[in-house]
Design an enzyme around this catalytic site. Structure first.
Site, PDB file in Angstrom:
ATOM      1  N   ASN A   7     133.494 -41.198  38.725  1.00 30.61           N
ATOM      2  CA  ASN A   7     132.175 -40.633  38.456  1.00 30.61           C
ATOM      3  C   ASN A   7     131.904 -40.790  36.954  1.00 30.61           C
ATOM      4  O   ASN A   7     132.460 -40.070  36.138  1.00 30.61           O
ATOM      5  CB  ASN A   7     132.196 -39.150  38.862  1.00 30.61           C
ATOM      6  CG  ASN A   7     130.874 -38.459  38.621  1.00 30.61           C
ATOM      7  OD1 ASN A   7     129.938 -39.049  38.079  1.00 30.61           O
ATOM      8  ND2 ASN A   7     130.788 -37.202  39.015  1.00 30.61           N
ATOM      9  N   ARG A  91     130.550 -42.800  42.362  1.00 37.88           N
ATOM     10  CA  ARG A  91     129.334 -42.010  42.506  1.00 37.88           C
ATOM     11  C   ARG A  91     128.239 -42.768  41.740  1.00 37.88           C
ATOM     12  O   ARG A  91     128.394 -43.065  40.565  1.00 37.88           O
ATOM     13  CB  ARG A  91     129.530 -40.645  41.878  1.00 37.88           C
ATOM     14  CG  ARG A  91     128.249 -39.853  41.884  1.00 37.88           C
ATOM     15  CD  ARG A  91     128.341 -38.661  40.987  1.00 37.88           C
ATOM     16  NE  ARG A  91     127.102 -37.907  41.084  1.00 37.88           N
ATOM     17  CZ  ARG A  91     126.692 -37.074  40.152  1.00 37.88           C
ATOM     18  NH1 ARG A  91     127.398 -36.881  39.061  1.00 37.88           N
ATOM     19  NH2 ARG A  91     125.570 -36.423  40.305  1.00 37.88           N
ATOM     20  N   HIS A 180     122.356 -34.577  44.270  1.00 35.33           N
ATOM     21  CA  HIS A 180     123.453 -33.766  44.814  1.00 35.33           C
ATOM     22  C   HIS A 180     123.641 -34.024  46.316  1.00 35.33           C
ATOM     23  O   HIS A 180     124.205 -33.192  47.029  1.00 35.33           O
ATOM     24  CB  HIS A 180     123.209 -32.244  44.659  1.00 35.33           C
ATOM     25  CG  HIS A 180     123.229 -31.740  43.260  1.00 35.33           C
ATOM     26  ND1 HIS A 180     122.381 -30.746  42.820  1.00 35.33           N
ATOM     27  CD2 HIS A 180     123.996 -32.072  42.196  1.00 35.33           C
ATOM     28  CE1 HIS A 180     122.626 -30.487  41.552  1.00 35.33           C
ATOM     29  NE2 HIS A 180     123.602 -31.284  41.138  1.00 35.33           N
ATOM     30  N   ARG A 241     118.258 -27.263  31.858  1.00 33.39           N
ATOM     31  CA  ARG A 241     117.019 -27.898  32.346  1.00 33.39           C
ATOM     32  C   ARG A 241     116.022 -26.843  32.802  1.00 33.39           C
ATOM     33  O   ARG A 241     116.406 -25.843  33.420  1.00 33.39           O
ATOM     34  CB  ARG A 241     117.327 -28.832  33.520  1.00 33.39           C
ATOM     35  CG  ARG A 241     118.047 -30.088  33.099  1.00 33.39           C
ATOM     36  CD  ARG A 241     118.451 -30.909  34.309  1.00 33.39           C
ATOM     37  NE  ARG A 241     119.895 -31.074  34.349  1.00 33.39           N
ATOM     38  CZ  ARG A 241     120.569 -31.565  35.394  1.00 33.39           C
ATOM     39  NH1 ARG A 241     119.927 -31.928  36.479  1.00 33.39           N
ATOM     40  NH2 ARG A 241     121.878 -31.678  35.343  1.00 33.39           N
ATOM     41  N   GLU A 387     132.784 -33.316  46.467  1.00 33.53           N
ATOM     42  CA  GLU A 387     132.056 -34.583  46.435  1.00 33.53           C
ATOM     43  C   GLU A 387     133.009 -35.776  46.395  1.00 33.53           C
ATOM     44  O   GLU A 387     132.736 -36.819  46.985  1.00 33.53           O
ATOM     45  CB  GLU A 387     131.126 -34.604  45.214  1.00 33.53           C
ATOM     46  CG  GLU A 387     129.945 -33.647  45.386  1.00 33.53           C
ATOM     47  CD  GLU A 387     129.265 -33.265  44.081  1.00 33.53           C
ATOM     48  OE1 GLU A 387     129.845 -32.435  43.334  1.00 33.53           O
ATOM     49  OE2 GLU A 387     128.176 -33.776  43.797  1.00 33.53           O
TER      50      GLU A 387
END
Ligand code: ADP
Length: 400
Positions: A7, A91, A180, A241, A387
């Site tokens: 990733n 990913r 996600h 964010r 993940e």
């Protein structure tokens, strides 16, 4: 088969080596500050001492070289030879409308990932660097791309079209993509297993609450709506964010402060969220601590965050015919898995829907559990996400 999962971020690289025979984690690690002063590799082979290697790393290829050396290191490695690696799974953040599923990486796939740099200028370039570095270092090993957006490609148009001129969708592919996806898909599969239902019959509202955060409606095992949008900025407020704000604030700030698009982008991506409100930190642990010791803005940041999660969950109930048809609300990721307070406060705000949490059952961190009472109209569950395992499973399936 042993699979290396990678990733890549712009200056970081996370990896896991997984033995698919029993789905066992063999080693994991993190490379930080790639291309910046102070590069560092933290490697851990399960059952051995952790190793920290500090040396300059100019790019992702340099970083991967050290990762490979660590994996086969005599003292702290996990394999005797890199030939044992059967495949590499990456990913990849943005698959645009091109990928609704994971794929074996070919030249054609690389072109499509590159074409999606336009909609993911921050995210896809490091993913491309990671794939190219593996091609250079392990030229004979098959690589698979697993996209964050893929799971959400099943959303109906009514949930992905923005109310702006349709030509902007046609010309620039401006639409909701959602992110996600690998995590929402993983907890969907686990929830089905835990509840003893088949995946294509399961209806959920899944809350991935980490540094980045998104909520998804899953209908019949498929993504039906999600809070992140054209970029991972939309939806919930996050660590740094803003999530949803009145879009006019962007142009207002630009003219009021006489700043550029890049500068306002930095404000809403890096200086907002719970960090922006609290002024304390982007890390929820720091904010919870500050709130406990009486910091009013930290309390406000948590309240804004939890209220926003509850509002999205409540609005997503409108996707179902009845409360009874919702099999569960799932909490996952850093905060969702580890913060009983967040889960409790969110669920309290949902009591109008007959949601009732069992406070004793809710006192858990990082384990799978149903935390609602038997009276609750909807089951509430905690399911730690994985993940990397999801990426490894897709990779094995595709290369076999
Ligand atoms: P990322 O999006 O970077 O993968 P994670 O899913 O690891 O993020 O989530 C990181 C967030 O989870 C951090 O803000 C952290 O504060 C929060 N978190 C982790 N553990 C706890 C905890 N015990 N209590 C509250 N928040 C936690």
């Amino acid at each position: 088969m042993k699979i290396l999962v990678i990733n890549c971020g712009s200056s970081s690289l996370k990896y896991q080596l997984i033995d698919m025979d029993g789905e066992k984690l063999m080693a994991k690690g993190l490379v930080e500050r790639i291309g910046i002063e102070g590069s560092k590799v933290k490697h851990e082979t399960i059952g051995k001492d952790k190793e920290v290697i500090e040396q300059p790393l100019k790019d992702h290829k340099d970083a991967l070289k050290i990762v490979m050396e660590s994996i086969v290191n005599k003292n702290y490695g996990a394999l005797s030879s890199l030939d044992e690696i059967g495949a590499v799974g990456h990913r990849v953040v943005h698959g645009g409308e091109d990928f609704a599923e994971s794929v074996v990486i070919t030249e054609e796939v690389m072109k499509a990932i590159e074409a999606n740099v336009e909609v993911a200028p921050l995210h896809n370039p490091p993913n491309i660097m990671g794939i190219e570095a593996v091609s250079a270092l392990l030229p004979n090993v098959k690589q698979v791309a697993v996209f964050d957006t893929a799971f959400h490609q099943t959303m109906p148009a009514k949930n992905y079209i923005y109310a702006i001129p349709y030509e902007e969708y046609e010309s620039y592919k401006i639409r909701r993509y959602g992110f996600h996806g690998t995590s929402h898909k993983y907890v969907t599969q686990r929830a089905a297993e835990i509840l003893g239902k088949s995946v294509d019959e399961i209806n959920l509202i899944t809350c991935h609450l980490g540094n980045g955060a998104s909520i998804t409606t899953v209908k019949g095992g498929k993504s039906y709506d999600t809070t992140m949008g054209f970029t991972p900025l939309e939806g919930l407020p996050m660590g740094t964010r803003s999530g949803n704000i009145d879009p006019a604030i962007v142009t207002f700030l630009m003219s009021k402060k006489n700043i550029s698009a890049e500068e306002v982008d930095k404000i809403i991506n890096k200086e907002s969220g719970v960090l922006g409100i609290s002024g304390v930190s982007s890390d929820f642990r720091d904010i919870e601590e500050a709130a406990d010791s009486g910091n009013e803005r930290a309390k406000l940041a948590l309240d804004v965050y939890e209220t926003s999660v509850a509002k999205f969950v409540a609005s997503y109930m409108s996707h179902f015919d009845s409360l009874e048809s919702i099999d569960g609300i799932v909490f996952t990721a850093g905060l969702g898995e580890n913060s009983p307070e967040t889960r409790e406060h969110v669920c309290e705000k949902l009591k109008a829907f007959g949601i009732e949490i069992d406070k004793a059952e809710n006192k858990i961190r990082g384990e799978e559990k149903i935390i609602s009472t038997s009276n609750s109209k909807i089951k509430v569950m905690v399911i730690p996400t994985n993940e990397e395992l999801m990426i490894a499973r897709d990779t094995e399936l595709l290369v076999k």
